[in-house]
Motif scaffolding. Structure first.
Motif, PDB file in Angstrom:
ATOM      1  N   ARG A 113      -5.927 -60.460  12.471  1.00 47.97           N
ATOM      2  CA  ARG A 113      -5.680 -61.417  13.440  1.00 47.97           C
ATOM      3  C   ARG A 113      -6.880 -60.844  14.766  1.00 47.97           C
ATOM      4  O   ARG A 113      -7.175 -59.587  14.824  1.00 47.97           O
ATOM      5  N   HIS A 114      -6.779 -61.898  15.574  1.00 44.48           N
ATOM      6  CA  HIS A 114      -7.961 -61.587  16.635  1.00 44.48           C
ATOM      7  C   HIS A 114      -7.439 -60.458  17.527  1.00 44.48           C
ATOM      8  O   HIS A 114      -6.390 -60.073  17.495  1.00 44.48           O
ATOM      9  N   ALA A 115      -8.287 -60.101  18.327  1.00 49.04           N
ATOM     10  CA  ALA A 115      -7.977 -59.114  19.280  1.00 49.04           C
ATOM     11  C   ALA A 115      -7.178 -59.623  20.775  1.00 49.04           C
ATOM     12  O   ALA A 115      -7.279 -60.863  20.727  1.00 49.04           O
ATOM     13  N   GLU A 116      -6.932 -58.780  21.479  1.00 51.01           N
ATOM     14  CA  GLU A 116      -6.106 -59.346  22.724  1.00 51.01           C
ATOM     15  C   GLU A 116      -7.013 -60.515  23.327  1.00 51.01           C
ATOM     16  O   GLU A 116      -8.075 -60.314  23.701  1.00 51.01           O
ATOM     17  N   GLY A 140      -9.231 -56.388  24.666  1.00 53.87           N
ATOM     18  CA  GLY A 140      -9.600 -56.847  23.397  1.00 53.87           C
ATOM     19  C   GLY A 140     -10.966 -56.674  22.646  1.00 53.87           C
ATOM     20  O   GLY A 140     -11.224 -56.577  21.795  1.00 53.87           O
ATOM     21  N   THR A 144     -13.958 -61.613  18.442  1.00 56.26           N
ATOM     22  CA  THR A 144     -13.390 -60.426  17.932  1.00 56.26           C
ATOM     23  C   THR A 144     -14.339 -59.992  16.959  1.00 56.26           C
ATOM     24  O   THR A 144     -14.685 -58.674  16.837  1.00 56.26           O
ATOM     25  N   ASP A 166      -2.052 -65.451  14.205  1.00 54.47           N
ATOM     26  CA  ASP A 166      -0.844 -64.702  13.922  1.00 54.47           C
ATOM     27  C   ASP A 166      -0.145 -65.746  13.022  1.00 54.47           C
ATOM     28  O   ASP A 166       0.756 -65.308  11.972  1.00 54.47           O
ATOM     29  N   THR A 177       0.972 -57.948  15.150  1.00 55.39           N
ATOM     30  CA  THR A 177       0.241 -57.640  16.419  1.00 55.39           C
ATOM     31  C   THR A 177      -1.341 -57.908  16.290  1.00 55.39           C
ATOM     32  O   THR A 177      -1.701 -58.243  15.210  1.00 55.39           O
ATOM     33  N   TYR A 178      -2.290 -57.642  17.277  1.00 54.82           N
ATOM     34  CA  TYR A 178      -3.697 -57.957  17.369  1.00 54.82           C
ATOM     35  C   TYR A 178      -4.405 -57.010  16.519  1.00 54.82           C
ATOM     36  O   TYR A 178      -3.660 -55.716  16.169  1.00 54.82           O
ATOM     37  N   GLU A 231      -1.589 -70.080  17.834  1.00 51.20           N
ATOM     38  CA  GLU A 231      -0.770 -69.306  18.666  1.00 51.20           C
ATOM     39  C   GLU A 231       0.420 -69.701  19.055  1.00 51.20           C
ATOM     40  O   GLU A 231       0.439 -70.903  19.608  1.00 51.20           O
TER      41      GLU A 231
END
Length: 384
Positions: free
Chosen positions: A188-191, A206, A236, A329, A356-357, A49
């Protein structure tokens, strides 16, 4: 614009680096394509990140990061001094055991999953999907985010000739999958919450957005899940599995997914990141689209092909007909740019567009061994 479609053979061919090349390197840190035995078993401890890498690297999708957290500790190596950061490139040397499985999994972090209480998903008044609402400390329902309906639901998807200029929904790719085909979604992972360290959790939104992605790819067949050694990527996938209706969770952690696959030299990478207040976003996307930065990055095409061929097809796709890989990301932005034939709009250096997520790529493996890749999205959009 003429549509392009990348078809990558599972076996080495002229589209891939030569089979014999990967076994000849003796100094992996100087080889632009180190062998799998020296890469995939190591923990690439780079901050996935932006923000954890340097103070100049803010995350556009979540600008509140904790710069005091050092995520570069390898829990799978008990001899590593936790006070000393590990190289972010993940290619600093071969595994200590030359006979070790080059695709050995990393050690998962023993952290409990975060499960929101007092939260619910209900339809929005405008009809554009569902909203996530949670009770606050006063018992008042507060809005957390929108799980939009797919705005491209009426747009036809042609598996043989997809539009690589945009993100196709994971649902369309999944529904078009033939009985003799396999798919690996790399997302990509969630929020997440404000911390960018290894133990940061998903937000309530998320969690529910990951479950919504699982619902879109639900089937009776259990999936296989691979994630980085970060809690948020495992969470996630836990919630994607829950959304798919799975009662079990077949998963492994891989250090190669931690984020540093495309980074050749940490010092050079950090030097470029320091040139801009946007940090490594500018250098990473400029390199991915336009080349250059040879001292900091590997060659995008050969590096991405190697990852898809060796890891996603050679290892992950053999686990199940449907697999979901979750990473970060800084890994997925260049991988998605490659998968689109550099047609996708992730030109942060020009317009601040970033992945984005729950967006990334899909890798579809045919019964004949053919491999197709394309950008995909789990939510309304693939970019911030």
């Amino acid at each position: 614009m003429k549509k392009q479609f990348l078809i990558l053979p599972v076996l080495c061919s002229s589209l891939f680096w030569a089979c014999g090349d990967s076994s000849s390197a003796t100094e992996p840190s100087n080889d632009p394509n180190p062998p799998a035995s020296e890469i995939l078993s190591s923990d690439s401890g780079m901050s996935p990140e932006p923000g954890a890498q340097s103070s100049a690297s803010a995350d556009p999708s979540d600008p509140t990061v904790d710069p005091t957290v050092d995520p570069s500790v390898d829990p799978s190596n008990p001899t590593l001094d936790p006070s000393q950061p590990e190289s972010s490139s993940g290619v600093e040397g071969p595994t200590e055991n030359p006979n070790a499985d080059p695709y050995a999994v990393g050690t998962d972090i023993d952290e409990p999953s975060y499960v929101p209480e007092g939260c619910e998903v209900k339809p929005l008044d405008n009809g554009r999907g569902n909203g996530v609402y949670c009770l606050d400390s006063l018992g008042t329902s507060s809005f957390k985010g929108t799980l939009f309906a797919d705005p491209d639901a009426d747009v036809a998807y042609d598996p043989a000739n997809p539009d690589l200029t945009t993100f196709t929904s994971v649902e369309k790719v999944f529904k078009a999958l033939q009985p003799d085909e396999k798919v690996v979604f790399v997302l990509r992972h969630a929020e997440r919450n404000s911390s960018s360290g290894k133990t940061s959790h998903l937000t309530e939104f998320g969690i529910f957005s990951a479950q919504s992605v699982g619902q879109k790819i639900a089937s009776e067949d259990p999936a296989y899940y691979a994630h980085s050694e970060y809690v948020r990527t495992r969470e996630t996938l836990e919630n994607i599995a829950k959304g798919r209706g799975e009662t079990g969770f077949n998963h492994d952690a891989y250090g190669v997914l931690n984020g540093g696959w495309f980074i050749k030299n940490d010092s050079a990478f950090n030097a470029y990141a320091a040139l801009s207040t946007d940090g490594n976003y500018v250098a990473t996307t400029d390199w991915a689209f336009n080349g250059g930065y040879e001292d900091a990055f590997y060659d995008l095409d050969s590096r991405a092909k190697q990852f898809i061929d060796e890891f996603l097809v050679g290892v992950i796709s053999k686990k199940a007909r449907v697999s979901v890989v979750n990473t970060h990301d800084m890994f997925l932005a260049p991988l998605t740019i490659y998968a689109s034939g550099r047609q996708i709009d992730l030109r942060y250096y020009e317009n601040r567009s970033w992945i984005t997520y729950l967006a990334g790529i899909a890798v579809v493996i045919g019964a004949d061994g053919s491999v197709k890749v394309l950008p995909v999205k789990g939510l309304e959009s693939g970019t911030t």
